[in-house]
Design an enzyme around this catalytic site. Structure first.
Site, mmCIF file in Angstrom:
data_model
loop_
_atom_site.group_PDB
_atom_site.id
_atom_site.type_symbol
_atom_site.label_atom_id
_atom_site.label_comp_id
_atom_site.label_asym_id
_atom_site.label_seq_id
_atom_site.Cartn_x
_atom_site.Cartn_y
_atom_site.Cartn_z
ATOM 1 N N CYS A 69 45.509 45.878 45.213
ATOM 2 C CA CYS A 69 46.019 47.995 44.496
ATOM 3 C C CYS A 69 47.254 47.615 44.979
ATOM 4 O O CYS A 69 48.476 47.407 44.093
ATOM 5 C CB CYS A 69 44.919 48.553 45.604
ATOM 6 S SG CYS A 69 43.199 48.611 44.878
HETATM 7 N N1 LIG Z 1 38.969 47.572 45.265
HETATM 8 C C1 LIG Z 1 39.173 48.793 45.449
HETATM 9 O O1 LIG Z 1 39.208 48.796 46.770
HETATM 10 C C2 LIG Z 1 39.852 50.194 44.895
HETATM 11 C C3 LIG Z 1 40.229 50.956 45.616
HETATM 12 C C4 LIG Z 1 41.124 52.076 44.564
HETATM 13 C C5 LIG Z 1 41.185 52.078 42.848
HETATM 14 N N2 LIG Z 1 40.313 50.581 42.452
HETATM 15 C C6 LIG Z 1 40.686 50.300 41.262
HETATM 16 O O2 LIG Z 1 39.843 50.963 40.581
HETATM 17 C C7 LIG Z 1 39.567 49.654 39.030
HETATM 18 C C8 LIG Z 1 38.463 48.313 39.394
HETATM 19 O O3 LIG Z 1 38.486 47.431 40.605
HETATM 20 P P1 LIG Z 1 37.532 47.038 41.345
HETATM 21 O O4 LIG Z 1 38.238 46.429 42.693
HETATM 22 O O5 LIG Z 1 36.064 47.936 41.335
HETATM 23 O O6 LIG Z 1 37.047 46.081 40.682
HETATM 24 P P2 LIG Z 1 36.448 44.613 40.160
HETATM 25 O O7 LIG Z 1 36.575 43.431 40.153
HETATM 26 O O8 LIG Z 1 35.014 44.238 41.761
HETATM 27 O O9 LIG Z 1 35.192 45.598 39.279
HETATM 28 C C9 LIG Z 1 35.039 45.186 37.784
HETATM 29 C C10 LIG Z 1 34.141 45.485 37.275
HETATM 30 O O10 LIG Z 1 33.954 45.738 36.116
HETATM 31 C C11 LIG Z 1 33.489 45.168 35.221
HETATM 32 N N3 LIG Z 1 34.089 44.949 33.807
HETATM 33 C C12 LIG Z 1 35.293 44.201 33.582
HETATM 34 N N4 LIG Z 1 35.472 44.618 32.428
HETATM 35 C C13 LIG Z 1 34.409 45.102 31.847
HETATM 36 C C14 LIG Z 1 34.080 46.203 30.515
HETATM 37 N N5 LIG Z 1 34.807 46.124 29.917
HETATM 38 N N6 LIG Z 1 32.997 46.844 30.668
HETATM 39 C C15 LIG Z 1 32.494 46.565 31.381
HETATM 40 N N7 LIG Z 1 32.009 46.721 32.616
HETATM 41 C C16 LIG Z 1 33.939 45.258 32.657
HETATM 42 C C17 LIG Z 1 33.492 43.488 35.888
HETATM 43 O O11 LIG Z 1 32.448 42.469 35.780
HETATM 44 C C18 LIG Z 1 33.244 44.346 37.449
HETATM 45 O O12 LIG Z 1 31.767 44.313 37.657
HETATM 46 C C19 LIG Z 1 40.679 49.257 39.590
HETATM 47 O O13 LIG Z 1 41.933 49.647 38.516
HETATM 48 C C20 LIG Z 1 41.654 49.285 40.361
HETATM 49 O O14 LIG Z 1 42.613 48.725 40.753
HETATM 50 C C21 LIG Z 1 39.839 49.540 43.067
#
Ligand SMILES: NC(=O)c1ccc[n+]([C@@H]2O[C@H](COP(=O)([O-])OP(=O)(O)OC[C@H]3O[C@@H](n4cnc5c(N)ncnc54)[C@H](O)[C@@H]3O)[C@@H](O)[C@H]2O)c1
Length: 428
Positions: A260
């Site tokens: 992030c």
């Molecule tokens: N992790 C954090 O602390 C956090 C906090 C706030 C915001 N975010 C934001 O949230 C979003 C997701 O982050 P995350 O940490 O959960 O990511 P992550 O990598 O943990 O999870 C993403 C998931 O999406 C799946 N995926 C990828 N492409 C896909 C598709 N085309 N269709 C369906 N599923 C798909 C992956 O297999 C994975 O399970 C990002 O934009 C991130 O910046 C993350």
């Protein structure tokens, strides 16, 4: 009420479980069959989410996972939580959002609500996502289906961070879209913060993360400046934070990590250019934060030099691979940059992290894949010329470290209050 959550990662999984606990049936969709299988069997692949939390909801029929995106027809709302990384030129990569939008569009029904949660630049929801949804479905946003943006505020590893109690910002494409999104989220989240548009909600998330990036850069710079003056920046921050107003403590470290803070501000930088605007604070903060690993390596070299040793040929243990304390997530961790730099300077590098027993194969650090965490015992730890604390996991016994290690370079103030031998401890 039935909702689909697309992307069952660090954001999507806890959100799904919160909805499921709140009596909203959740269909979790992900392209990774291994994750889908694990969840349907009641297993969790995220350390801080207990398997019982998953299995309870699966047994109750409140949560199930699938790779079959045609099942979108079964739900009345869809929440998108897919990754938003930077590409190799450090530009936003919203391809995951676009691809997901295309797949959803094929099955989108009239009257459905689509919410984007992935962090991104202002305009993604009402320009990019809206376009693929409209083109693919033949439906019109705001008229045939509802569209909204609501950023996630997940804080992995923080036991007080509970999805239900963290206020949630929501912006709609139209006032009716906002109302629809409020109706959904109010089932699971205590406090909602409505804003006037999707763009305002997207911009809010970027402000929050830029605020952290800039303030971390400030204390990182002060760490270097104060160190040259013989002043301990951690002592100064701890004193400053006793001020009951107008100050918020941020802490220095070996460089930015996670997916992030090092990434999100550059989404804004990129979009701002389209408007002829420059994000100078973000650029400067990025410059300072990315220079931190080099500073740490200089301190390592100084510490070894005092002991008549060079970095080249020394054996160095990096303590903590995860990007922040008490989590198992080592993606984008500055520990990797430290390991690379030490290796480049000829050191023999190993690591210890109770949360990361073995390094998984990743695109960025493929040559470390399969490397195992060194065992935590006097004979192994005491053999290293230097231990570099990169992440301060609470479960590590720093008193034992003081007893065993020849020399310690501490980037997290983890050794604070622990007696050490003269010259044994260096802050960096
Ligand atoms: N992790 C954090 O602390 C956090 C906090 C706030 C915001 N975010 C934001 O949230 C979003 C997701 O982050 P995350 O940490 O959960 O990511 P992550 O990598 O943990 O999870 C993403 C998931 O999406 C799946 N995926 C990828 N492409 C896909 C598709 N085309 N269709 C369906 N599923 C798909 C992956 O297999 C994975 O399970 C990002 O934009 C991130 O910046 C993350």
């Amino acid at each position: 009420m039935k909702t689909a959550v697309v992307g069952l990662g660090y954001v999507g999984l806890p959100l799904s479980l919160q909805f499921a606990r709140s009596k909203v049936t959740v269909l979790g969709l992900d392209i990774d069959p291994a994750k889908v299988d694990a969840l349907n069997q009641g297993r969790s692949y995220i350390k801080h989410i207990l398997p019982e939390e998953v299995s309870e909801m699966v047994k109750a029929g409140a949560f199930s996972a699938s790779t079959d995106f045609s099942r979108i027809k079964e739900v009345d709302s869809i929440i998108i939580c897919v990754p938003t990384p930077l590409n190799k030129n450090r530009e936003p990569d919203i391809s995951y959002i676009v691809e997901t939008g295309k797949v959803i569009a094929r099955h989108l029904q009239k009257g459905t609500l689509v919410v984007l949660e992935s962090t991104t630049y202002p305009g993604t929801t009402d320009e990019d996502l809206r376009e693929v949804l409209e083109v693919g479905s033949g439906l019109e946003a705001g008229k045939d289906f509802h569209l909204a943006f609501s950023p996630e505020r997940e804080d992995p590893g923080n036991p007080n961070s509970k999805v239900a109690t963290i206020p949630k910002v929501v912006g709609g494409y139209t006032p009716a879209c906002l109302e629809r999104a409020r109706a959904l989220y109010s089932k699971a989240i205590k406090t909602l913060v409505p804003v006037s548009s999707c763009r305002a909600a997207e911009a809010t998330k970027l402000l929050e993360n830029t605020f952290r990036g800039v303030n971390i850069a400030l204390v990182n710079e002060l760490k270097v400046v104060y160190s040259a003056m013989g002043i301990d920046v951690w002592e100064v921050i701890n004193a400053a934070k006793t001020k009951p107003f107008g100050f918020m403590a941020f802490y220095p470290g070996p460089g930015l990590g996670g997916h992030c803070i090092p990434i999100d501000p550059f989404y804004l930088t990129w979009k701002a250019r389209e408007y002829g605007q420059h994000t100078r604070f973000i650029e400067l903060a990025g410059e300072i934060n990315t220079s931190m690993p080099e500073y740490v390596i200089r301190r390592v070299a100084d510490a070894l030099n005092e002991r008549h040793k060079a970095v080249k040929g020394s054996s160095i243990l990096v303590l903590g691979l995860a990007y922040k304390p008490n989590v198992d997530d080592e993606r984008e961790s500055p520990s990797y940059i430290l390991m690379e730099l030490l290796k480049k300077h000829g050191a023999h590098v190993a690591y210890h992290d109770p949360y990361v027993p073995v390094i998984r194969p990743t695109r960025e650090h493929s040559h470390w894949a399969g490397t195992k965490s060194v065992e935590w015992k006097r004979e192994t730890i005491g053999n290293f010329d230097l231990v570099l604390i990169s992440t301060n996991h609470a479960c590590v016994d720093y008193r034992e470290l003081a007893e065993w290690a020849k020399c310690i370079v501490d980037t997290r103030n983890a050794m604070s209050g622990i007696p050490v031998q003269p010259g044994q401890l260096w802050k960096a």
